[in-house]
Design an enzyme around this catalytic site. Structure first.
Site, mmCIF file in Angstrom:
data_model
loop_
_atom_site.group_PDB
_atom_site.id
_atom_site.type_symbol
_atom_site.label_atom_id
_atom_site.label_comp_id
_atom_site.label_asym_id
_atom_site.label_seq_id
_atom_site.Cartn_x
_atom_site.Cartn_y
_atom_site.Cartn_z
ATOM 1 C CG ASP A 11 -1.806 1.215 1.337
ATOM 2 O OD1 ASP A 11 -2.354 1.613 0.291
ATOM 3 O OD2 ASP A 11 -1.957 1.785 2.435
ATOM 4 C CB SER A 12 0.161 4.776 -0.637
ATOM 5 O OG SER A 12 -1.029 4.846 0.137
ATOM 6 C CE1 TYR A 43 2.578 5.310 -3.487
ATOM 7 C CE2 TYR A 43 1.375 3.452 -4.372
ATOM 8 C CZ TYR A 43 2.545 3.989 -3.896
ATOM 9 O OH TYR A 43 3.682 3.215 -3.825
ATOM 10 N N GLY A 44 -3.075 8.831 -3.733
ATOM 11 C CA GLY A 44 -4.360 9.353 -4.217
ATOM 12 C C GLY A 44 -4.294 10.735 -4.839
ATOM 13 C CB CYS A 74 -2.920 0.605 -2.570
ATOM 14 S SG CYS A 74 -2.983 2.330 -3.086
ATOM 15 C CG ASN A 75 -9.291 0.990 -2.936
ATOM 16 O OD1 ASN A 75 -10.249 0.359 -3.376
ATOM 17 N ND2 ASN A 75 -8.930 0.915 -1.665
ATOM 18 C CD GLU A 153 0.384 6.590 6.023
ATOM 19 O OE1 GLU A 153 -0.572 5.875 5.695
ATOM 20 O OE2 GLU A 153 1.561 6.201 6.045
ATOM 21 C CB CYS A 184 -9.289 4.948 0.588
ATOM 22 S SG CYS A 184 -7.704 5.331 1.372
ATOM 23 C CB THR A 185 -6.615 -0.027 2.037
ATOM 24 O OG1 THR A 185 -5.476 0.746 1.630
ATOM 25 C CG2 THR A 185 -7.048 -0.935 0.908
ATOM 26 C CG HIS A 186 -5.026 5.018 4.624
ATOM 27 N ND1 HIS A 186 -4.469 4.505 3.476
ATOM 28 C CD2 HIS A 186 -3.994 5.515 5.356
ATOM 29 C CE1 HIS A 186 -3.148 4.681 3.523
ATOM 30 N NE2 HIS A 186 -2.842 5.294 4.651
HETATM 31 N N1 DGL Z 1 -4.624 3.406 0.806
HETATM 32 C C1 DGL Z 1 -4.704 4.073 -0.468
HETATM 33 C C2 DGL Z 1 -5.846 3.496 -1.306
HETATM 34 O O1 DGL Z 1 -6.466 2.504 -0.942
HETATM 35 C C3 DGL Z 1 -4.975 5.554 -0.396
HETATM 36 C C4 DGL Z 1 -4.065 6.438 0.343
HETATM 37 C C5 DGL Z 1 -3.253 7.335 -0.579
HETATM 38 O O2 DGL Z 1 -3.771 8.355 -1.067
HETATM 39 O O3 DGL Z 1 -2.099 6.988 -0.774
HETATM 40 O O4 DGL Z 1 -6.130 4.040 -2.350
#
Ligand code: DGL
Length: 251
Positions: A11-12, A43-44, A74-75, A153, A184-186
């Site tokens: 993931d990011s 990443y988003g 990570c989505n 995060e 989003c996995t967060h």
């Molecule tokens: N966990 C990332 C996802 O599922 C999003 C967080 C990010 O923006 O990096 O997309």
């Protein structure tokens, strides 16, 4: 590819731990290598090309460390890089979006689904395409939450400001939506606070993703030969605060 290798997951940042938890619980005899790319978070807010480049770098690293399959937890990375990674590598690679869409389509009763996600995932429309491929009658709304993953995060303490930020996104959910996808996995890390604002069905794609991972290991004869749970079965490779990661993971 040897069945003694680890399952690679990335993931990011810390969000992928929500997927890792389900994997560990469903596949206790496996070993896992978790890569959290917190140095390049978020990443988003990046371009598809940049997310793809970072994802390829991580998968190269995981394969160099003997991983037998890759779970993109990570989505944003799933949306931008899943197809390319599947084409480029011979090991199985899976992501979260198809699994989240499948779970949401199975749960909705009125076919009105809302996606909460980062800006990249919303603009990419991967969930819209995945849901429409399952059922063209599903109505999908999307809400981009550009700062939410960052706040999680950095540390969610449900402060007044953090609660207000969350409400500014959840207040945009249409009243007739019956199923909300945490895209989003967060976000599953604060599912409790989201559920107080949306008391209906909430989909965390992690469980379906773990089920798919298990099926792929079986189909490809890649299941670990271990017959008992593997002690210390997760190796974390994270360019971030290790204490924070292990507290959240509680594995
Ligand atoms: N966990 C990332 C996802 O599922 C999003 C967080 C990010 O923006 O990096 O997309």
């Amino acid at each position: 590819m040897s069945n003694t290798g680890a399952v690679g997951i990335f993931d990011s940042g810390i969000g992928g731990v929500t997927v890792l938890r389900e994997l560990v619980s469903l596949l206790p005899n496996e070993r896992f290598i978790y890569y959290g790319d917190s140095g390049n978070f978020p990443y988003g807010e990046k371009s598809a090309e940049k997310i793809r480049e970072l994802s390829f770098g991580i998968v190269d690293f995981l394969l160099a460390n003997g991983c037998k399959m890759i779970v993109i937890a990570c989505n944003a990375s799933t949306a931008s890089a899943l197809d390319a990674l599947q084409k480029a590598f011979s090991v199985p690679v899976i992501g979260v979006i198809g699994n989240g869409a499948k779970a949401a389509a199975a749960k909705t009763r009125n076919k009105k689904i809302c996606i909460l996600a980062t800006r990249f995932t919303v603009n990419n429309k991967a969930y819209v395409h995945a849901l429409k491929a399952i059922d063209t009658n599903i109505e999908i709304s999307q809400i981009a939450c550009p700062h939410l993953a960052t706040v999680i995060e950095e540390g969610w303490h449900a402060t007044k400001e953090q609660e207000e930020l969350l409400s500014s996104y959840t207040s945009q959910i249409d009243r007739d939506v019956d199923t909300l996808v945490l895209g989003c996995t967060h976000y599953p890390l604060i599912e409790h606070d989201i559920a107080r604002r949306f008391p209906h069905t909430i989909i965390n794609p992690a469980f379906e993703t773990a089920l798919q991972a298990k099926q792929i290991l079986v189909d490809n004869a890649l299941q670990s030969p271990n017959t008992t749970p593997h002690p210390n079965n997760v190796l974390f490779c994270v360019n971030a605060d290790m204490k924070k990661i292990s507290e959240i993971a509680r594995l």
